[in-house]
Scaffold this motif. Structure first.
Motif, PDB file in Angstrom:
ATOM      1  N   THR A 129      -7.821  14.332  82.738  1.00 47.20           N
ATOM      2  CA  THR A 129      -7.269  13.235  83.539  1.00 47.20           C
ATOM      3  C   THR A 129      -5.990  13.682  84.221  1.00 47.20           C
ATOM      4  N   ASP A 130      -5.853  13.348  85.504  1.00 46.73           N
ATOM      5  CA  ASP A 130      -4.647  13.753  86.232  1.00 46.73           C
ATOM      6  C   ASP A 130      -3.540  12.712  86.069  1.00 46.73           C
ATOM      7  N   GLY A 131      -2.385  13.009  86.637  1.00 42.90           N
ATOM      8  CA  GLY A 131      -1.249  12.095  86.589  1.00 42.90           C
ATOM      9  C   GLY A 131      -0.500  12.116  87.900  1.00 42.90           C
ATOM     10  N   HIS A 132       0.722  11.606  87.875  1.00 41.25           N
ATOM     11  CA  HIS A 132       1.539  11.530  89.091  1.00 41.25           C
ATOM     12  C   HIS A 132       2.817  12.345  88.934  1.00 41.25           C
ATOM     13  N   GLU A 133       3.264  12.969  90.020  1.00 40.24           N
ATOM     14  CA  GLU A 133       4.555  13.646  90.040  1.00 40.24           C
ATOM     15  C   GLU A 133       5.661  12.629  90.262  1.00 40.24           C
ATOM     16  N   LEU A 134       6.854  12.969  89.789  1.00 32.69           N
ATOM     17  CA  LEU A 134       8.000  12.079  89.978  1.00 32.69           C
ATOM     18  C   LEU A 134       8.642  12.256  91.348  1.00 32.69           C
ATOM     19  N   ASP A 181       8.512  -9.916  77.921  1.00 33.84           N
ATOM     20  CA  ASP A 181       7.536 -10.831  77.335  1.00 33.84           C
ATOM     21  C   ASP A 181       6.316  -9.998  76.962  1.00 33.84           C
ATOM     22  N   GLU A 182       6.138  -9.734  75.674  1.00 40.19           N
ATOM     23  CA  GLU A 182       5.086  -8.811  75.244  1.00 40.19           C
ATOM     24  C   GLU A 182       3.688  -9.337  75.523  1.00 40.19           C
ATOM     25  N   ASN A 183       3.482 -10.630  75.404  1.00 38.27           N
ATOM     26  CA  ASN A 183       2.172 -11.201  75.724  1.00 38.27           C
ATOM     27  C   ASN A 183       1.841 -10.992  77.192  1.00 38.27           C
ATOM     28  N   ALA A 184       2.835 -11.238  78.054  1.00 35.40           N
ATOM     29  CA  ALA A 184       2.623 -11.057  79.487  1.00 35.40           C
ATOM     30  C   ALA A 184       2.391  -9.589  79.821  1.00 35.40           C
ATOM     31  N   LEU A 185       3.117  -8.701  79.151  1.00 36.98           N
ATOM     32  CA  LEU A 185       2.968  -7.267  79.424  1.00 36.98           C
ATOM     33  C   LEU A 185       1.583  -6.779  79.006  1.00 36.98           C
ATOM     34  N   ALA A 186       1.145  -7.147  77.808  1.00 40.00           N
ATOM     35  CA  ALA A 186      -0.173  -6.717  77.343  1.00 40.00           C
ATOM     36  C   ALA A 186      -1.258  -7.174  78.310  1.00 40.00           C
ATOM     37  N   ALA A 187      -1.153  -8.405  78.765  1.00 41.58           N
ATOM     38  CA  ALA A 187      -2.143  -8.922  79.713  1.00 41.58           C
ATOM     39  C   ALA A 187      -2.074  -8.185  81.049  1.00 41.58           C
ATOM     40  N   ALA A 188      -0.850  -7.905  81.508  1.00 44.48           N
ATOM     41  CA  ALA A 188      -0.678  -7.244  82.799  1.00 44.48           C
ATOM     42  C   ALA A 188      -1.270  -5.834  82.802  1.00 44.48           C
ATOM     43  N   VAL A 189      -1.077  -5.098  81.725  1.00 44.77           N
ATOM     44  CA  VAL A 189      -1.623  -3.740  81.650  1.00 44.77           C
ATOM     45  C   VAL A 189      -3.138  -3.788  81.474  1.00 44.77           C
ATOM     46  N   ARG A 190      -3.594  -4.688  80.623  1.00 45.90           N
ATOM     47  CA  ARG A 190      -5.034  -4.817  80.390  1.00 45.90           C
ATOM     48  C   ARG A 190      -5.768  -5.199  81.676  1.00 45.90           C
ATOM     49  N   ASP A 191      -5.145  -6.065  82.500  1.00 46.40           N
ATOM     50  CA  ASP A 191      -5.796  -6.561  83.710  1.00 46.40           C
ATOM     51  C   ASP A 191      -5.514  -5.714  84.945  1.00 46.40           C
ATOM     52  N   GLY A 192      -4.736  -4.622  84.774  1.00 51.75           N
ATOM     53  CA  GLY A 192      -4.464  -3.747  85.904  1.00 51.75           C
ATOM     54  C   GLY A 192      -3.390  -4.242  86.851  1.00 51.75           C
ATOM     55  N   VAL A 193      -2.598  -5.235  86.411  1.00 45.86           N
ATOM     56  CA  VAL A 193      -1.494  -5.710  87.254  1.00 45.86           C
ATOM     57  C   VAL A 193      -0.468  -4.595  87.426  1.00 45.86           C
ATOM     58  N   LEU A 250       5.082  -8.898  90.475  1.00 45.81           N
ATOM     59  CA  LEU A 250       5.740  -8.350  91.667  1.00 45.81           C
ATOM     60  C   LEU A 250       5.651  -6.829  91.728  1.00 45.81           C
ATOM     61  N   MET A 251       5.350  -6.181  90.610  1.00 47.97           N
ATOM     62  CA  MET A 251       5.337  -4.733  90.556  1.00 47.97           C
ATOM     63  C   MET A 251       4.058  -4.164  91.172  1.00 47.97           C
ATOM     64  N   LYS A 252       4.125  -2.911  91.559  1.00 48.84           N
ATOM     65  CA  LYS A 252       2.951  -2.229  92.103  1.00 48.84           C
ATOM     66  C   LYS A 252       1.895  -2.082  91.015  1.00 48.84           C
ATOM     67  N   SER A 253       0.639  -2.061  91.417  1.00 52.11           N
ATOM     68  CA  SER A 253      -0.431  -1.887  90.434  1.00 52.11           C
ATOM     69  C   SER A 253      -0.398  -0.495  89.816  1.00 52.11           C
ATOM     70  N   THR A 254       0.294   0.448  90.462  1.00 56.29           N
ATOM     71  CA  THR A 254       0.429   1.814  89.950  1.00 56.29           C
ATOM     72  C   THR A 254       1.732   2.018  89.181  1.00 56.29           C
ATOM     73  N   ALA A 255       2.532   0.953  89.052  1.00 56.42           N
ATOM     74  CA  ALA A 255       3.873   1.088  88.484  1.00 56.42           C
ATOM     75  C   ALA A 255       3.851   1.164  86.962  1.00 56.42           C
ATOM     76  N   LEU A 256       4.924   1.771  86.426  1.00 53.43           N
ATOM     77  CA  LEU A 256       5.128   1.885  84.987  1.00 53.43           C
ATOM     78  C   LEU A 256       6.392   1.131  84.589  1.00 53.43           C
ATOM     79  N   LEU A 257       6.383   0.565  83.395  1.00 48.13           N
ATOM     80  CA  LEU A 257       7.560  -0.099  82.827  1.00 48.13           C
ATOM     81  C   LEU A 257       8.041   0.704  81.628  1.00 48.13           C
TER      82      LEU A 257
END
Length: 350
Positions: free
Chosen positions: A136-141, A257-269, A240-247
């Protein structure tokens, strides 16, 4: 002689901190915090204690009121949200932290977590350990944008590291850079981080939170936990964050908000998250963060290097000795707080 309670888990009987405190006429009791500690146990430990060098003990108003001998509390770190400072002030208990003490350690960990998430290092290593050979590839900074929430010592120390990787840096802070502390206090044991021309602030674009969330490829949390910042990163912020963004969060778990974060990552937000802190530590077995592909949780170790621990232990001991003498350098409660008569002598030094 004062009885001193030490709960920071890397400080031990007979170490330089213990020796220093005893050389200054104090008796020590060690009760390392390695998980959670309930109210009754903490009250028992504080019986007869005048000074405490603590980890993340829940020093609530109820606990403080049950410790009538207590005169000074020093956090062996930066955050002090586990201490009810208002209640301590009412009781005349001095509370100190060690601002900037682990700024370099946190900054390096932050960039390491960004690299690991961007290049999927944890996922790749786990795949190989499991017998696979993931490709699997990744992204450069380079060419990406880092958004810093907060601009304290650790965040400022991140700036030159991020810039070295070719990142553009944005920042949202409650204070304008001009009124930020000019340097990390000498207790940090690290190179000073100044403001002004040629400083980290000169390499940062200061924006509002929504702009930062919208434009950043990586959002890194470095602000203090307050009523205003609790769940600052909620479902709306994540949307508001990009779908490719990292937190990345190395500050305090409850800012996200951990519930919101888990949902956001699971759903590809958003693409994923690297968390060194969580709302309940250690991470509960039933946490919503577990099992979410793209979320990596570390064990609150961002500020825990050999160098940072040595500095925190040394400076924490110095601060506690001075606080018990009525001369704290880094008190966080009102300067008028005093419970006992003190001589106006100079600060104790090592």
């Amino acid at each position: 002689m004062s009885l001193i309670l030490i709960t920071t888990d890397y400080l031990r009987p007979g170490d330089p901190v213990d020796v220093y405190l005893k050389e200054h006429g104090h008796e020590t009791v060690h009760a390392p915090l390695r998980g959670r500690r309930d109210r009754d146990e903490l009250v028992r430990l504080l019986d007869g204690v005048e000074g405490a060098l603590i980890a993340n003990e829940p020093m609530t108003a109820d606990v403080l009121a049950a410790a009538p001998a207590l005169k000074a509390v020093v956090r062996s770190g930066v955050g002090y949200d586990s201490v009810d400072v208002a209640a301590a002030s009412e009781l005349g208990i001095l509370v100190s932290n060690l601002p900037g003490i682990n700024a370099n350690a946190v900054a390096e960990f932050t960039v390491g977590a960004i690299l690991a998430a961007s290049r999927r290092l944890v996922e790749l290593a786990a795949g190989v350990a499991g017998g696979g050979w993931p490709r699997t590839d990744g992204h450069e900074l380079r060419g990406s944008t880092l958004g810093l929430i907060g601009f304290g010592a650790a965040a400022r120390a991140v700036v030159p590291l991020a810039r070295a990787f070719g990142m553009t840096v944005l920042c949202r802070t409650a204070l304008a850079p001009a009124v930020e502390p000019a340097v990390v206090p000498p207790a940090a044991g690290s190179p000073a981080v100044a403001s002004g021309p040629g400083s980290p602030a000169a390499d940062v674009e200061f924006v509002d939170l929504d702009t930062l969330l919208t434009r950043s490829d990586v959002v890194s949390v470095h602000t203090a936990l307050t009523p205003a910042t609790r769940h600052l990163i909620d479902a709306r912020a994540l949307s508001l964050m990009k779908s490719t963004a990292l937190l990345v969060n190395t500050a305090r778990g409850a800012i996200v908000d951990e519930n919101a974060l888990a949902a956001a990552v699971r759903d590809g937000v958003i693409a994923g998250a690297a968390l060194d802190v969580c709302e309940v530590e250690p991470l509960p077995a039933d946490s919503v963060l577990r099992g979410v592909q793209g979320i990596t949780v570390y064990s609150h170790m961002a500020g825990q290097t050999v160098e940072a621990r040595e500095a925190a232990g040394r400076e924490g001991a110095i601060e506690l000795v001075n606080a018990l003498a009525g001369r704290p350098a880094y008190r966080v409660n009102d300067p008028s707080v005093h419970r006992f008569r003190v001589a106006l002598d100079a600060r104790v030094t090592p």
